[in-house]
Motif scaffolding. Structure first.
Motif, PDB file in Angstrom:
ATOM      1  N   UNK A 305      14.596  -4.375 138.866  1.00 34.05           N
ATOM      2  CA  UNK A 305      14.157  -5.287 139.924  1.00 34.05           C
ATOM      3  C   UNK A 305      14.616  -6.701 139.599  1.00 34.05           C
ATOM      4  N   UNK A 306      15.327  -7.338 140.562  1.00 35.37           N
ATOM      5  CA  UNK A 306      15.800  -8.698 140.343  1.00 35.37           C
ATOM      6  C   UNK A 306      17.062  -8.981 141.133  1.00 35.37           C
ATOM      7  N   UNK A 307      17.772 -10.019 140.732  1.00 34.15           N
ATOM      8  CA  UNK A 307      19.015 -10.434 141.403  1.00 34.15           C
ATOM      9  C   UNK A 307      20.196 -10.194 140.479  1.00 34.15           C
ATOM     10  N   UNK A 308      21.222  -9.572 141.012  1.00 33.54           N
ATOM     11  CA  UNK A 308      22.448  -9.327 140.266  1.00 33.54           C
ATOM     12  C   UNK A 308      23.628  -9.735 141.131  1.00 33.54           C
ATOM     13  N   UNK A 309      24.421 -10.665 140.639  1.00 30.20           N
ATOM     14  CA  UNK A 309      25.554 -11.178 141.415  1.00 30.20           C
ATOM     15  C   UNK A 309      26.839 -11.044 140.598  1.00 30.20           C
ATOM     16  N   UNK A 310      27.846 -10.472 141.231  1.00 31.95           N
ATOM     17  CA  UNK A 310      29.180 -10.395 140.630  1.00 31.95           C
ATOM     18  C   UNK A 310      30.048 -11.428 141.328  1.00 31.95           C
ATOM     19  N   UNK A 311      30.684 -12.305 140.543  1.00 34.72           N
ATOM     20  CA  UNK A 311      31.553 -13.341 141.110  1.00 34.72           C
ATOM     21  C   UNK A 311      32.957 -13.172 140.564  1.00 34.72           C
ATOM     22  N   UNK A 312      33.924 -13.156 141.469  1.00 31.82           N
ATOM     23  CA  UNK A 312      35.339 -13.064 141.103  1.00 31.82           C
ATOM     24  C   UNK A 312      36.022 -14.347 141.539  1.00 31.82           C
ATOM     25  N   UNK A 313      36.651 -15.066 140.587  1.00 38.32           N
ATOM     26  CA  UNK A 313      37.317 -16.321 140.938  1.00 38.32           C
ATOM     27  C   UNK A 313      38.457 -16.599 139.955  1.00 38.32           C
ATOM     28  N   UNK A 314      39.321 -17.507 140.361  1.00 37.39           N
ATOM     29  CA  UNK A 314      40.490 -17.858 139.553  1.00 37.39           C
ATOM     30  C   UNK A 314      40.381 -19.310 139.106  1.00 37.39           C
ATOM     31  N   UNK A 315      40.812 -19.556 137.856  1.00 40.74           N
ATOM     32  CA  UNK A 315      40.776 -20.914 137.319  1.00 40.74           C
ATOM     33  C   UNK A 315      41.764 -21.004 136.168  1.00 40.74           C
ATOM     34  N   UNK A 316      42.644 -22.014 136.246  1.00 45.44           N
ATOM     35  CA  UNK A 316      43.618 -22.264 135.165  1.00 45.44           C
ATOM     36  C   UNK A 316      44.430 -21.023 134.808  1.00 45.44           C
ATOM     37  N   UNK A 318      43.835 -17.996 135.113  1.00 51.32           N
ATOM     38  CA  UNK A 318      43.039 -16.897 134.584  1.00 51.32           C
ATOM     39  C   UNK A 318      42.081 -16.400 135.657  1.00 51.32           C
ATOM     40  N   UNK A 319      41.764 -15.114 135.570  1.00 53.91           N
ATOM     41  CA  UNK A 319      40.798 -14.501 136.482  1.00 53.91           C
ATOM     42  C   UNK A 319      39.473 -14.346 135.738  1.00 53.91           C
ATOM     43  N   UNK A 320      38.393 -14.766 136.385  1.00 54.93           N
ATOM     44  CA  UNK A 320      37.059 -14.664 135.796  1.00 54.93           C
ATOM     45  C   UNK A 320      36.209 -13.727 136.649  1.00 54.93           C
ATOM     46  N   UNK A 321      35.514 -12.813 135.979  1.00 59.26           N
ATOM     47  CA  UNK A 321      34.532 -11.956 136.646  1.00 59.26           C
ATOM     48  C   UNK A 321      33.198 -12.184 135.951  1.00 59.26           C
ATOM     49  N   UNK A 322      32.242 -12.774 136.651  1.00 61.76           N
ATOM     50  CA  UNK A 322      30.926 -13.047 136.094  1.00 61.76           C
ATOM     51  C   UNK A 322      29.910 -12.036 136.605  1.00 61.76           C
ATOM     52  N   UNK A 323      29.081 -11.543 135.712  1.00 60.44           N
ATOM     53  CA  UNK A 323      27.979 -10.638 136.048  1.00 60.44           C
ATOM     54  C   UNK A 323      26.685 -11.368 135.691  1.00 60.44           C
ATOM     55  N   UNK A 367      42.610  -9.463 127.263  1.00 59.77           N
ATOM     56  CA  UNK A 367      41.708 -10.446 127.842  1.00 59.77           C
ATOM     57  C   UNK A 367      40.555 -10.741 126.901  1.00 59.77           C
ATOM     58  N   UNK A 368      39.438 -11.132 127.475  1.00 63.82           N
ATOM     59  CA  UNK A 368      38.266 -11.438 126.665  1.00 63.82           C
ATOM     60  C   UNK A 368      37.006 -11.126 127.467  1.00 63.82           C
ATOM     61  N   UNK A 369      35.973 -10.716 126.764  1.00 62.59           N
ATOM     62  CA  UNK A 369      34.671 -10.491 127.380  1.00 62.59           C
ATOM     63  C   UNK A 369      33.633 -11.139 126.480  1.00 62.59           C
ATOM     64  N   UNK A 370      32.745 -11.892 127.062  1.00 64.73           N
ATOM     65  CA  UNK A 370      31.763 -12.622 126.265  1.00 64.73           C
ATOM     66  C   UNK A 370      30.507 -12.883 127.092  1.00 64.73           C
ATOM     67  N   UNK A 371      29.501 -13.435 126.436  1.00 63.81           N
ATOM     68  CA  UNK A 371      28.285 -13.844 127.131  1.00 63.81           C
ATOM     69  C   UNK A 371      28.406 -15.334 127.401  1.00 63.81           C
ATOM     70  N   UNK A 380      20.983 -13.364 131.968  1.00 66.57           N
ATOM     71  CA  UNK A 380      22.238 -13.515 131.227  1.00 66.57           C
ATOM     72  C   UNK A 380      23.421 -13.481 132.182  1.00 66.57           C
ATOM     73  N   UNK A 381      24.549 -14.024 131.702  1.00 64.97           N
ATOM     74  CA  UNK A 381      25.802 -13.956 132.445  1.00 64.97           C
ATOM     75  C   UNK A 381      26.891 -13.437 131.518  1.00 64.97           C
ATOM     76  N   UNK A 382      27.382 -12.221 131.798  1.00 62.91           N
ATOM     77  CA  UNK A 382      28.525 -11.663 131.082  1.00 62.91           C
ATOM     78  C   UNK A 382      29.791 -12.080 131.830  1.00 62.91           C
TER      79      UNK A 382
END
Length: 394
Positions: A305-316, A318-323, A367-371, A380-382
């Motif tokens: 139960x809660x809010x979960x948002x996936x964001x896909x965007x480009x910057x410099x 590079x492609x970023x996918x935030x969870x 690539x890279x995956x981090x918190x 949290x945001x992965x």
């Protein structure tokens, strides 16, 4: 298990402390040796000064005593010495200087510079005579002593470098062993799933002959196809996967639509991205696995139960996918260890999902995956970071 980890940490600190004491002991021993040699050289210069004084004060010198000064000078084969008069001018007579290069001794300017340097390093010995014509003995460290002065530091750096290299080598070896272990486990899992899966596919085809329009059979077939995908994911771990220059937006959208129908309706699940084609070299099967893993971890952290948002965007470039979730969040020690194989914050977790996700992103997709962010009680945001090639508006 908890006590075992505590003892392991204590052992690591004990080894680190022991090695530190060994390095410190070696440096200290070398420093003491250098100080001892320095005191011995000072004693020799003091003896030289006394012999000059005795030689000058004798009214009827014995020939044996006259030979004393040259013998003492000959004993000193490596300490630079200059004897000067009361005006601090070098005495040019034979036997009043030692271990001074000819090009400096024959150059008054350079000789004065050398005497100033000697005086700044060591206070000259003053030889007092009754007539007031005192003499000064200038001296400097021998070349051997000068070189030994830096030995403790050089030795310390060499030992420290050795320990750092050993630590890096053992850590790399451990990670390699862990990688082979997890890869072998993944391939064996794929093999074990594949055997009954083949049988299930056959039985589904038989059942469809009797009732091809059955909704239950169609749903079972979907789950079997899903099992095929999971088996294929595991089989790709440990081998070099094929990366295709495909649209990452499509991969993310397909997984979002699939997962949205299968997670709790109490989760406000959103996908935030622009309508554009993002060409990224990636393996759709493995990337889907990573996305699914991160989504399931987020749902577990929110306890369904809660809010979960996936964001896909480009910057410099590079492609970023935030969870981003609104779950329980993580402490700093959890953040440091969450991608380590075998580590899990769940009571029944294997600690396999996030470690394999990191392997897929870092090793296979470069690539890279981090918190990116985490706070206890707030979520949290992965973040996944990938390189992009080009994009097209749709």
């Amino acid at each position: 298990m908890k006590y075992s980890k505590i003892f392991t940490k204590i052992n690591r600190w004990f080894v680190f402390l022991l090695m530190t004491l060994v390095v410190a002991g070696i440096v200290l021993a070398t420093t003491l040796l250098v100080n001892y040699l320095r005191k011995e050289e000072i004693k020799r210069i003091n003896l030289l000064s006394k012999s000059i004084k005795i030689q000058k004060e004798l009214t009827s010198p014995d020939p044996a005593i006259l030979d004393l000064l040259p013998e003492i000078l000959n004993i000193n084969s490596n300490i630079p010495v200059i004897v000067a008069d009361k005006n601090k001018n070098p005495i040019p007579d034979e036997g009043y200087h030692r271990n001074i290069p000819e090009n400096i001794w024959n150059n008054p300017v350079k000789l004065k510079e050398l005497m100033h340097k000697m005086e700044s390093n060591n206070k000259p010995f003053e030889i007092e005579f009754p007539d007031g014509n005192n003499q000064f003995v200038y001296y400097d460290n021998s070349a051997l002593l000068n070189n030994l002065r830096y030995t403790p530091y050089i030795l310390g750096f060499i030992i420290l470098g050795y320990f750092l290299f050993s630590f890096w080598f053992m850590r790399t070896l451990k990670k390699t062993d862990e990688g082979f272990l997890w890869a072998g486990l993944a391939k064996e899992t794929a093999h074990q799933i594949g055997t009954p899966l083949s049988s299930m596919i056959g039985w589904i085809e038989v059942m469809k002959l009797d009732n091809p329009q059955s909704e239950g059979i169609n749903e079972i077939e979907k789950d079997i196809n899903r099992l095929k995908t999971i088996s294929e994911r595991f089989s790709k771990i440990g081998s070099v996967p094929e990366l295709n220059d495909t649209n990452l937006s499509d991969t993310l959208t397909q997984n979002f639509e699939y997962l949205k129908r299968r997670i709790s309706s109490k989760v406000n699940f959103r996908l935030n991205m622009k309508k554009e084609i993002l060409w990224v070299n990636h393996n759709k099967i493995l990337m889907s696995w990573v996305i699914e893993n991160l989504v399931k971890n987020a749902v577990d952290a929110m306890k369904g139960s809660g809010d979960l948002e996936i964001s896909l965007y480009e910057k410099s470039n590079s492609i970023f996918i935030d969870f981003k979730d609104t779950g329980c969040g993580m402490a700093q020690n959890q953040i440091r260890n969450v991608f380590n194989p075998g580590y899990s914050t769940k009571k029944r977790g294997w600690g396999l999902g996030l470690s394999l996700a990191k392997r897929v992103i870092n090793d296979y997709h470069n690539g890279d995956i981090k918190i990116a962010q985490s706070e206890i009680g707030k979520g949290s945001t992965f973040r996944i970071i990938l390189k992009t090639k080009q994009k097209k508006e749709v």
